[in-house]
Design a protein around this motif. Sequence first.
Motif, PDB file in Angstrom:
ATOM      1  N   SER A  61      -3.729   0.329  -7.961  1.00 26.83           N
ATOM      2  CA  SER A  61      -4.209  -0.749  -8.827  1.00 26.83           C
ATOM      3  C   SER A  61      -3.425  -2.046  -8.600  1.00 26.83           C
ATOM      4  N   VAL A  62      -2.148  -1.931  -8.155  1.00 27.59           N
ATOM      5  CA  VAL A  62      -1.331  -3.127  -7.897  1.00 27.59           C
ATOM      6  C   VAL A  62      -1.504  -3.570  -6.436  1.00 27.59           C
ATOM      7  N   SER A  63      -1.450  -2.590  -5.521  1.00 29.19           N
ATOM      8  CA  SER A  63      -1.503  -2.937  -4.098  1.00 29.19           C
ATOM      9  C   SER A  63      -2.839  -3.583  -3.726  1.00 29.19           C
ATOM     10  N   PHE A  64      -3.900  -3.215  -4.466  1.00 27.08           N
ATOM     11  CA  PHE A  64      -5.213  -3.832  -4.223  1.00 27.08           C
ATOM     12  C   PHE A  64      -5.096  -5.357  -4.347  1.00 27.08           C
TER      13      PHE A  64
ATOM     14  N   VAL B  98       0.842  -1.206   0.000  1.00 24.29           N
ATOM     15  CA  VAL B  98       0.000   0.000   0.000  1.00 24.29           C
ATOM     16  C   VAL B  98       0.874   1.252   0.000  1.00 24.29           C
ATOM     17  N   ALA B  99       1.982   1.191   0.771  1.00 17.68           N
ATOM     18  CA  ALA B  99       2.843   2.383   0.892  1.00 17.68           C
ATOM     19  C   ALA B  99       3.645   2.627  -0.380  1.00 17.68           C
TER      20      ALA B  99
ATOM     21  N   ALA C 132      -4.293 -10.925  -2.311  1.00 24.03           N
ATOM     22  CA  ALA C 132      -3.515 -12.183  -2.280  1.00 24.03           C
ATOM     23  C   ALA C 132      -3.116 -12.525  -0.853  1.00 24.03           C
ATOM     24  N   MET C 133      -2.738 -11.518  -0.067  1.00 25.07           N
ATOM     25  CA  MET C 133      -2.335 -11.764   1.324  1.00 25.07           C
ATOM     26  C   MET C 133      -3.541 -12.269   2.144  1.00 25.07           C
ATOM     27  N   ALA C 134      -4.699 -11.669   1.879  1.00 31.47           N
ATOM     28  CA  ALA C 134      -5.912 -12.120   2.589  1.00 31.47           C
ATOM     29  C   ALA C 134      -6.209 -13.574   2.241  1.00 31.47           C
TER      30      ALA C 134
END
Lengths: 359, 477
Positions: free
Chosen positions: A48-51, A42-43, A56-58
């Motif tokens: 569009s990528v961090s979403f 996110v940082a 994926a982490m979730a």
Amino acid sequence: MSVTPVTSVPRTARTSPALLEVSADNWRLAILVGVVVSALGVAALPASVSFWIVGAMAAMVAAAFVVNAYRRRYYGGLLVTPAIAVLFVMNIFPLLWSLGLSFFAYQSNQQSIRFVGLYNYIKVLTNDIAAPDNWNALINTAMFVVLTVSTQMIVGFLLAMLFAKQFPLRKYLLILVLTPMMLSVVASGVFFTYYYDPTFGILSYVMNSITDGQFILMDSKAGAVAGIVFADAWMWSPFVMLLVLAGLVSVPKYLYEAAAIDRVSAWRRFWSITFPYIRGLLMLALLFRTIEAFKLADLVILLTKGGNDTMTISYHLIRIANEQNKTSEGAAISYVMLFMVIVLTNLYLYLAKRRNREA
Amino acid sequence: MTATTKIKGVMAAAGFAASLMVGGATISYADEVTLTMAVPDWPPTRIMKKFFDEQYKPKSGNTVKLDVDFIPWPDFYTRVNASLTSGEQKYNFIVSDSQWLGAFVEGGYFRKINDLLDADPEFKKTFMEIHPNPLNAYATYPHKSENYYGFPQFPDVLVNFARKDIICHEEEQKNFQAKYNKKLPCTGEELDAMTWDDFRNVGEFFRRKKGEMLAGKPAEDDFYGIAFQAGKAYDFSSMQINGFIWQMGGNIWDETQAPSGQAEGVVNSPEAVKALETYLSLIEYMPPVAKTGTMDIFKEDELFREGKVAMAVNWIGLGEASLDPKTSKVSDKLVFGMMPGTKGPDGKMVRWSNIGGQPFVLTTWTTDAQIKEAVEFVKWWLSSDIQHQFAAAGGQSAVKSVYSDPKYVTYRPWNRAWAPSLDWQKDVWHVPQFFELLTQQQDQFDLAITGKQDAKTTLDNIAKFQQNLLTEVGLIQ
């Protein structure tokens, strides 16, 4: 012959992996990695990528929970996992997402997004241009909640008392009374638009014949509110009736017979025998209809378009979020509404529980 | 197998392969291109689709399919807006209200077409032949700049629909003359000469109760003289009120003057207040539904077709149903004129009105192959022959060579009012905040129409809101 007793062999409980042990069932490590990678994503990366990284982490954390449950034979947990997953994707995730959006300045028809903290909440509640419309819509909504729900409760209750008795054509009349509830709101709205129309409508036609004047129901706030409340009650009183009727038919007949032998008055019979059986269902009907009335928008859109000062908070929200594309401001209004509904529901549950304890 | 047979087999196989290759080349040349279009569901777009299906032959030789999504008018903006902002990229072509240009250009959804015009001088020539008022309204953003975004699909103006069986009736003519010392307008030319005062007189004169005499017969139902749009939804009062304001010397916030042009002092100027008061004063002569704030253009059209009103100002786009005996009780009794005007200080008629109609626009995700076919389609649509056919079927054309043709006025009875009206068209804001400005204004006008506040308070509230919002976004400094 001696029989050797069969004893169950205790299973060796699988121990949880250490925090930093790389293992498919190490959900603690999965959470740690998920939080760190998501925060970095996110940082450092575009939204569009961090979403997708956060997604994926979730998924990784969810998978670790599933493997952990499987290896430790938490089959109950595994069985409810699909339901929880659907609930998360369809309900919890959008809720969290919109909560996040309410702290940003974002419009769905523009590409930019900016963190603004509590600005949207302050604006919808206190800004001298935006807030009066919100408060006015909230007051109107409260008025509709009180009027529509009380009308539906009274009419629904009386209809249930009527249909609890046996009389000729009861079965057919019951179907007829239930019909409005099965119609789409749009069909009912269009029907009432013509019903109230001062030129083509039957209501004005009848009233004009009686009064020899020009009757226009919807030309004042009181008339427009009455028109909306009547249409809503016409549609949803049968729902209250159904619930109450279910309670009424469950009252054992011998109680009434005993009361008749004791020459108990009709009021006493109702209060001491009938009411305790329907009280829970009445409260349920009250809860359902209050929550629905709080979201009233469709009939208002169809009958007045919010004109004649009949704007409700839900319709106002539709205009802000969907028509004006002010997504973040709309999200803030949604959360103010959600907060109010939660407070009201809990108040209701508290009162219901207290009454039950007293009973 | 003999050598001859082998050779024959090889040759046959080669021939088959060659035929496949040639056939394959032909198939790949004649591509199938689908243009997906969002349009409001009404006659002008239905006619366009019918013409396309029956007549359009792409010059490219490709198979071009026009996949049209007909959306009911009341949901049109919501559906298009949802489609665009959701990112589904469903439509290549959108019939857009002119005022949406700012919001959707800034959002990155509508494609600029200057390069397409520059690449085709013949097309540009046809495009520039469009009357400047509709061209500016439908195509330019910022308004009146040389950045073009749209092609006219159906241009429209407000005209006066009237019942000649009522207004030309001898006895009514005599009584009107006696009461107002003026002739009751009867012909198209006489309707053209009407002011709003004359319109008011018609409203007052023809208010009849059921059973009272109307054109020599007892009225079958309550009857009313006049109607115009006065509804809360979408823009169903602003489009009429703007005309009153412009005609009477007032103005709305002028986007071409940004950022120096102000809202406060302009939107609520004394001229604008007087214009709104005039508009409101006419509502009492209209069918009673006007007092409920739900007199939208469709209700007004319905009342007129059902024979409840003598005169109605409405969009030409809705006129076709009035002429059709299947949908209109007054189909054979109609006469049309220009929308009433206001006499200026010099005694000349001032006729400013808010333009209607829509352009179609291309979306930014439309592929090169689709754009090529879309441009060909638009060129075909704006060609003289098709524009004449469209007008003959009930549409309108803003292409000068078409509407100037003497044949044009013979297509439909309202066409005589078309060309003179075009010179008097202006448009409302094209800025991205359009919908916010519009909904607040419609809310305020509704309060005035339903008698909850006066014209001054209404325009003061609108001016304050616009000043605040437009200052916040930098359009007013």
